[in-house]
Design an enzyme around this catalytic site. Structure first.
Site, short mmCIF file in Angstrom:
data_model
loop_
_atom_site.label_atom_id
_atom_site.label_comp_id
_atom_site.label_asym_id
_atom_site.label_seq_id
_atom_site.Cartn_x
_atom_site.Cartn_y
_atom_site.Cartn_z
N ARG A 68 0.84 -1.20 0.00
CA ARG A 68 0.00 0.00 0.00
C ARG A 68 0.88 1.26 0.00
NH1 ARG A 68 -5.14 0.27 0.83
NH2 ARG A 68 -5.23 -1.82 1.68
N ARG A 94 -10.10 2.49 -2.54
CA ARG A 94 -8.90 2.01 -1.84
C ARG A 94 -8.69 2.83 -0.58
NH1 ARG A 94 -5.03 -1.21 -3.48
NH2 ARG A 94 -3.48 -0.09 -2.25
N ASN A 110 -13.48 13.43 0.18
CA ASN A 110 -14.12 12.20 -0.28
C ASN A 110 -15.63 12.39 -0.31
OD1 ASN A 110 -14.38 9.38 -0.93
ND2 ASN A 110 -14.94 8.98 1.20
N HIS A 112 -19.11 10.10 0.19
CA HIS A 112 -19.51 8.81 0.73
C HIS A 112 -21.04 8.68 0.65
CE1 HIS A 112 -19.24 5.20 3.15
NE2 HIS A 112 -20.26 5.65 3.85
N GLU A 177 -25.49 13.03 -4.99
CA GLU A 177 -24.02 13.19 -5.05
C GLU A 177 -23.60 14.11 -6.18
OE1 GLU A 177 -22.22 9.15 -3.13
OE2 GLU A 177 -22.55 9.14 -5.27
C1 GAR Z 1 -20.47 6.79 -5.26
O1 GAR Z 1 -21.77 6.50 -4.81
C2 GAR Z 1 -19.57 7.13 -4.10
O2 GAR Z 1 -20.22 7.82 -3.06
C3 GAR Z 1 -19.16 5.77 -3.65
O3 GAR Z 1 -18.96 5.03 -4.82
C4 GAR Z 1 -19.81 5.54 -5.83
C5 GAR Z 1 -18.98 5.86 -7.05
O4 GAR Z 1 -19.77 6.14 -8.16
N1 GAR Z 1 -17.99 5.83 -2.84
C6 GAR Z 1 -17.73 4.99 -1.84
O5 GAR Z 1 -18.47 4.08 -1.55
C7 GAR Z 1 -16.43 5.27 -1.10
N2 GAR Z 1 -16.30 4.39 -0.01
P1 GAR Z 1 -19.15 6.84 -9.44
O6 GAR Z 1 -17.89 6.07 -9.83
O7 GAR Z 1 -20.20 6.72 -10.50
O8 GAR Z 1 -18.84 8.27 -9.11
#
Ligand code: GAR
Length: 192
Positions: A68, A94, A110, A112, A177
């Site tokens: 990592r 990651r 980030n 979430h 989002e």
């Molecule tokens: C999104 O819903 C984001 O919030 C989530 O992955 C998705 C990505 O969608 N992120 C996580 O779960 C982080 N732990 P995208 O690739 O279409 O933007």
């Protein structure tokens, strides 16, 4: 107008949040420029989105790194080489090492898919349904060494309906989002 902050977006998959950030940052009035997209997966659809938008892309395949820390050191090198000052994680699946997070503290955000501090981690939509929650949503937050626990920058909730499934929650959260992340980036970049 003020200087626009050179920003990198890190992805692992679809890149619908990336797309929303790209579109917002097309305006010369927006306080951030998406200067680089990095994917840890060579097959992420977000790579196509970035290429279509004319944004430089780097694929950093984590399976090619022994640890990592080695991956994160390569990531840091690329960000520095591109003059990046702000990093947006957008579906970047990651965990980042403490060293990297410390290095980018105050410049790493980030998104979430839950109303943090509730439902940190994975499979948030299924867990929200299972628990019979009345509300769900999305959160943009600063990244710290503790997973999904940094200070909240922006959050938006919606009410569940009886017919909601994992799929509808995913779509409804995604809609939130795509509005929330550009607004949060605008706020963060304008303050840097
Ligand atoms: C999104 O819903 C984001 O919030 C989530 O992955 C998705 C990505 O969608 N992120 C996580 O779960 C982080 N732990 P995208 O690739 O279409 O933007």
């Amino acid at each position: 107008m003020a200087r626009r902050i050179p920003t990198a977006v890190l992805i692992s998959g679809q890149g619908s949040n990336l797309q929303a950030l790209i579109e917002a940052a097309r305006s010369s009035e927006f306080p951030a420029v998406i200067a680089l997209v990095i994917s840890n997966r060579p097959d992420a659809y977000g790579i196509v989105r970035a290429t279509d938008a004319g944004i430089p892309v780097q694929v950093l395949d984590h399976t090619q790194y022994a640890s990592r820390e080695a991956f994160d050191a390569a990531l840091d090198d690329i960000l520095v080489a591109h003059g990046i000052e702000l990093v947006c994680l957008a579906g970047f699946m990651r965990i980042l090492s403490d060293g990297f997070v410390g290095e980018w503290s105050g410049r790493l955000v980030n998104i979430h898919p839950s109303l943090l501090p509730a439902y940190k981690g994975l499979n948030t939509h299924a867990r929200v349904l299972e628990a019979g929650e009345k509300q769900h949503g999305a959160t943009v937050h600063w990244v710290t060494s503790e997973l999904d626990s940094g200070a909240i920058i922006a959050q938006e909730a919606f009410d569940l309906v009886a017919t909601d499934t994992v799929e509808t929650l995913q779509a409804r959260t995604g809609e939130v989002e795509r509005r929330l992340y550009p607004a949060a980036l605008q706020k963060v970049a304008a303050a840097l």
